[in-house]
Motif scaffolding. Structure first.
Motif, PDB file in Angstrom:
ATOM      1  N   ASP A  73      -6.112 -16.199   2.085  1.00  0.00           N
ATOM      2  CA  ASP A  73      -7.317 -15.666   2.725  1.00  0.00           C
ATOM      3  C   ASP A  73      -7.194 -14.159   2.942  1.00  0.00           C
ATOM      4  OD1 ASP A  73      -8.471 -18.170   2.797  1.00  0.00           O
ATOM      5  OD2 ASP A  73      -7.967 -18.532   4.913  1.00  0.00           O
ATOM      6  N   ALA A  74      -6.040 -13.738   3.457  1.00  0.00           N
ATOM      7  CA  ALA A  74      -5.817 -12.302   3.691  1.00  0.00           C
ATOM      8  C   ALA A  74      -5.839 -11.540   2.376  1.00  0.00           C
ATOM      9  CB  ALA A  74      -4.490 -12.090   4.409  1.00  0.00           C
ATOM     10  N   TYR A  75      -5.274 -12.113   1.325  1.00  0.00           N
ATOM     11  CA  TYR A  75      -5.256 -11.482   0.006  1.00  0.00           C
ATOM     12  C   TYR A  75      -6.689 -11.252  -0.487  1.00  0.00           C
ATOM     13  CZ  TYR A  75      -3.758 -10.643  -4.836  1.00  0.00           C
ATOM     14  OH  TYR A  75      -3.525 -10.088  -6.072  1.00  0.00           O
ATOM     15  N   GLU A 122      -0.645 -11.233  12.118  1.00  0.00           N
ATOM     16  CA  GLU A 122      -2.026 -11.279  12.607  1.00  0.00           C
ATOM     17  C   GLU A 122      -2.499  -9.890  12.992  1.00  0.00           C
ATOM     18  OE1 GLU A 122      -2.286 -14.204  15.690  1.00  0.00           O
ATOM     19  OE2 GLU A 122      -1.610 -15.819  14.389  1.00  0.00           O
ATOM     20  N   ALA A 123      -2.292  -8.950  12.065  1.00  0.00           N
ATOM     21  CA  ALA A 123      -2.619  -7.549  12.317  1.00  0.00           C
ATOM     22  C   ALA A 123      -3.673  -7.081  11.330  1.00  0.00           C
ATOM     23  CB  ALA A 123      -1.361  -6.692  12.178  1.00  0.00           C
ATOM     24  N   ASP A 124      -4.311  -5.995  11.698  1.00  0.00           N
ATOM     25  CA  ASP A 124      -5.298  -5.356  10.847  1.00  0.00           C
ATOM     26  C   ASP A 124      -4.581  -4.708   9.665  1.00  0.00           C
ATOM     27  OD1 ASP A 124      -7.797  -4.152  10.095  1.00  0.00           O
ATOM     28  OD2 ASP A 124      -7.117  -2.290  11.031  1.00  0.00           O
ATOM     29  N   PRO A 125      -5.075  -4.897   8.440  1.00  0.00           N
ATOM     30  CA  PRO A 125      -4.405  -4.306   7.277  1.00  0.00           C
ATOM     31  C   PRO A 125      -4.268  -2.783   7.372  1.00  0.00           C
ATOM     32  CG  PRO A 125      -6.147  -5.793   6.557  1.00  0.00           C
ATOM     33  CD  PRO A 125      -6.226  -5.694   8.037  1.00  0.00           C
ATOM     34  N   GLU A 126      -5.269  -2.117   7.904  1.00  0.00           N
ATOM     35  CA  GLU A 126      -5.196  -0.661   8.018  1.00  0.00           C
ATOM     36  C   GLU A 126      -4.090  -0.234   8.989  1.00  0.00           C
ATOM     37  OE1 GLU A 126      -9.094   0.797   8.893  1.00  0.00           O
ATOM     38  OE2 GLU A 126      -9.886   0.123   6.965  1.00  0.00           O
ATOM     39  N   GLU A 127      -3.902  -0.990  10.054  1.00  0.00           N
ATOM     40  CA  GLU A 127      -2.815  -0.692  10.995  1.00  0.00           C
ATOM     41  C   GLU A 127      -1.455  -0.898  10.326  1.00  0.00           C
ATOM     42  OE1 GLU A 127      -0.569   0.348  14.262  1.00  0.00           O
ATOM     43  OE2 GLU A 127      -2.662   0.769  13.804  1.00  0.00           O
ATOM     44  N   LEU A 128      -1.344  -1.936   9.517  1.00  0.00           N
ATOM     45  CA  LEU A 128      -0.084  -2.172   8.811  1.00  0.00           C
ATOM     46  C   LEU A 128       0.205  -1.061   7.804  1.00  0.00           C
ATOM     47  CD1 LEU A 128      -0.310  -6.022   8.255  1.00  0.00           C
ATOM     48  CD2 LEU A 128       1.165  -4.795   9.856  1.00  0.00           C
ATOM     49  N   VAL A 129      -0.817  -0.538   7.153  1.00  0.00           N
ATOM     50  CA  VAL A 129      -0.621   0.576   6.226  1.00  0.00           C
ATOM     51  C   VAL A 129      -0.162   1.809   6.993  1.00  0.00           C
ATOM     52  CG1 VAL A 129      -1.796   2.163   4.645  1.00  0.00           C
ATOM     53  CG2 VAL A 129      -2.173  -0.300   4.446  1.00  0.00           C
ATOM     54  N   ARG A 130      -0.768   2.076   8.145  1.00  0.00           N
ATOM     55  CA  ARG A 130      -0.326   3.207   8.974  1.00  0.00           C
ATOM     56  C   ARG A 130       1.138   3.046   9.378  1.00  0.00           C
ATOM     57  NH1 ARG A 130      -5.697   3.065  10.705  1.00  0.00           N
ATOM     58  NH2 ARG A 130      -5.316   1.493  12.282  1.00  0.00           N
ATOM     59  N   ARG A 131       1.491   1.839   9.815  1.00  0.00           N
ATOM     60  CA  ARG A 131       2.884   1.572  10.194  1.00  0.00           C
ATOM     61  C   ARG A 131       3.815   1.754   8.999  1.00  0.00           C
ATOM     62  NH1 ARG A 131       2.971  -4.054  13.554  1.00  0.00           N
ATOM     63  NH2 ARG A 131       1.444  -3.537  15.159  1.00  0.00           N
ATOM     64  N   GLU A 148       1.621  -6.785  -6.466  1.00  0.00           N
ATOM     65  CA  GLU A 148       2.769  -6.944  -5.580  1.00  0.00           C
ATOM     66  C   GLU A 148       2.488  -6.373  -4.190  1.00  0.00           C
ATOM     67  OE1 GLU A 148       7.524  -5.825  -5.465  1.00  0.00           O
ATOM     68  OE2 GLU A 148       6.228  -4.785  -6.862  1.00  0.00           O
ATOM     69  N   THR A 149       1.932  -5.172  -4.134  1.00  0.00           N
ATOM     70  CA  THR A 149       1.612  -4.537  -2.857  1.00  0.00           C
ATOM     71  C   THR A 149       0.583  -5.350  -2.100  1.00  0.00           C
ATOM     72  OG1 THR A 149       2.076  -2.375  -3.829  1.00  0.00           O
ATOM     73  CG2 THR A 149       0.792  -2.403  -1.787  1.00  0.00           C
ATOM     74  N   ARG A 150      -0.393  -5.817  -2.812  1.00  0.00           N
ATOM     75  CA  ARG A 150      -1.446  -6.612  -2.187  1.00  0.00           C
ATOM     76  C   ARG A 150      -0.904  -7.921  -1.623  1.00  0.00           C
ATOM     77  NH1 ARG A 150      -7.331  -7.264  -4.949  1.00  0.00           N
ATOM     78  NH2 ARG A 150      -7.915  -9.001  -3.645  1.00  0.00           N
ATOM     79  N   THR A 151      -0.011  -8.567  -2.375  1.00  0.00           N
ATOM     80  CA  THR A 151       0.595  -9.822  -1.905  1.00  0.00           C
ATOM     81  C   THR A 151       1.455  -9.579  -0.673  1.00  0.00           C
ATOM     82  OG1 THR A 151       0.596 -10.711  -4.152  1.00  0.00           O
ATOM     83  CG2 THR A 151       2.090 -11.750  -2.576  1.00  0.00           C
ATOM     84  N   GLU A 152       2.245  -8.503  -0.696  1.00  0.00           N
ATOM     85  CA  GLU A 152       3.098  -8.191   0.457  1.00  0.00           C
ATOM     86  C   GLU A 152       2.258  -7.861   1.685  1.00  0.00           C
ATOM     87  OE1 GLU A 152       5.508  -5.077  -1.160  1.00  0.00           O
ATOM     88  OE2 GLU A 152       6.844  -6.467  -2.190  1.00  0.00           O
ATOM     89  N   LEU A 153       1.197  -7.099   1.490  1.00  0.00           N
ATOM     90  CA  LEU A 153       0.320  -6.769   2.612  1.00  0.00           C
ATOM     91  C   LEU A 153      -0.363  -8.020   3.151  1.00  0.00           C
ATOM     92  CD1 LEU A 153      -0.905  -4.666   4.460  1.00  0.00           C
ATOM     93  CD2 LEU A 153      -2.619  -4.185   2.691  1.00  0.00           C
ATOM     94  N   ALA A 154      -0.773  -8.897   2.272  1.00  0.00           N
ATOM     95  CA  ALA A 154      -1.404 -10.151   2.708  1.00  0.00           C
ATOM     96  C   ALA A 154      -0.429 -10.992   3.525  1.00  0.00           C
ATOM     97  CB  ALA A 154      -1.912 -10.932   1.497  1.00  0.00           C
ATOM     98  N   MET A 155       0.840 -11.019   3.106  1.00  0.00           N
ATOM     99  CA  MET A 155       1.851 -11.769   3.858  1.00  0.00           C
ATOM    100  C   MET A 155       2.032 -11.173   5.249  1.00  0.00           C
ATOM    101  SD  MET A 155       4.080 -14.151   4.259  1.00  0.00           S
ATOM    102  CE  MET A 155       4.464 -14.900   2.697  1.00  0.00           C
ATOM    103  N   LEU A 156       2.076  -9.839   5.334  1.00  0.00           N
ATOM    104  CA  LEU A 156       2.221  -9.184   6.637  1.00  0.00           C
ATOM    105  C   LEU A 156       1.008  -9.433   7.528  1.00  0.00           C
ATOM    106  CD1 LEU A 156       3.806  -5.807   5.520  1.00  0.00           C
ATOM    107  CD2 LEU A 156       4.924  -7.631   6.830  1.00  0.00           C
ATOM    108  N   VAL A 157      -0.181  -9.382   6.957  1.00  0.00           N
ATOM    109  CA  VAL A 157      -1.407  -9.643   7.730  1.00  0.00           C
ATOM    110  C   VAL A 157      -1.367 -11.053   8.296  1.00  0.00           C
ATOM    111  CG1 VAL A 157      -3.899  -9.986   7.525  1.00  0.00           C
ATOM    112  CG2 VAL A 157      -2.847  -7.947   6.547  1.00  0.00           C
TER     113      VAL A 157
END
Length: 106
Positions: free
Chosen positions: A12-14, A41-50, A28-37
């Motif tokens: 769903d996040a992906y 349970e964080a906003d994708p933009e916040e995870l990118v900033r982090r 790969e980046t998209r899959t990793e970001l989806a796993m982190l989201v």
């Protein structure tokens, strides 16, 4: 929660990442970001900033940033922060340069 729940949340996040950023993410980046989201349970933009902060901190801590800055600009990050080079800090620029061609002439 189960493995199936996690898989569904990641998928769903992906899918939700389409058009979220003004740049294209590779698979790969998209899959990793989806796993982190899903996991955080964080906003994708916040995870990118982090992620940017973590990468910056890592390059500073390992000396990679200084290496890149020295190669490209002939300064270090500390010199950038101070607004002057190490030579200027040590007073090395207060003395005139030697003229080696005329050094031994009398």
């Amino acid at each position: 929660m189960t493995l199936e729940d996690l898989t569904a949340d990641v998928e769903d996040a992906y899918g939700d990442l389409d058009g979220t950023f003004g740049l294209d993410l590779d698979r790969e980046t998209r899959t990793e970001l989806a796993m982190l989201v899903a996991a955080m349970e964080a906003d994708p933009e916040e995870l990118v900033r982090r992620g940017i902060h973590a990468l910056f901190r890592s390059t500073v801590d390992t000396g990679d940033l200084d290496f890149q800055l020295r190669n490209g600009y002939d300064v270090t990050y500390d010199e950038y922060l101070m607004g002057m080079s190490y030579d200027e800090m040590a007073g090395g620029s207060q003395y005139p340069q030697r003229d080696d061609d005329r050094r031994y002439q009398m």
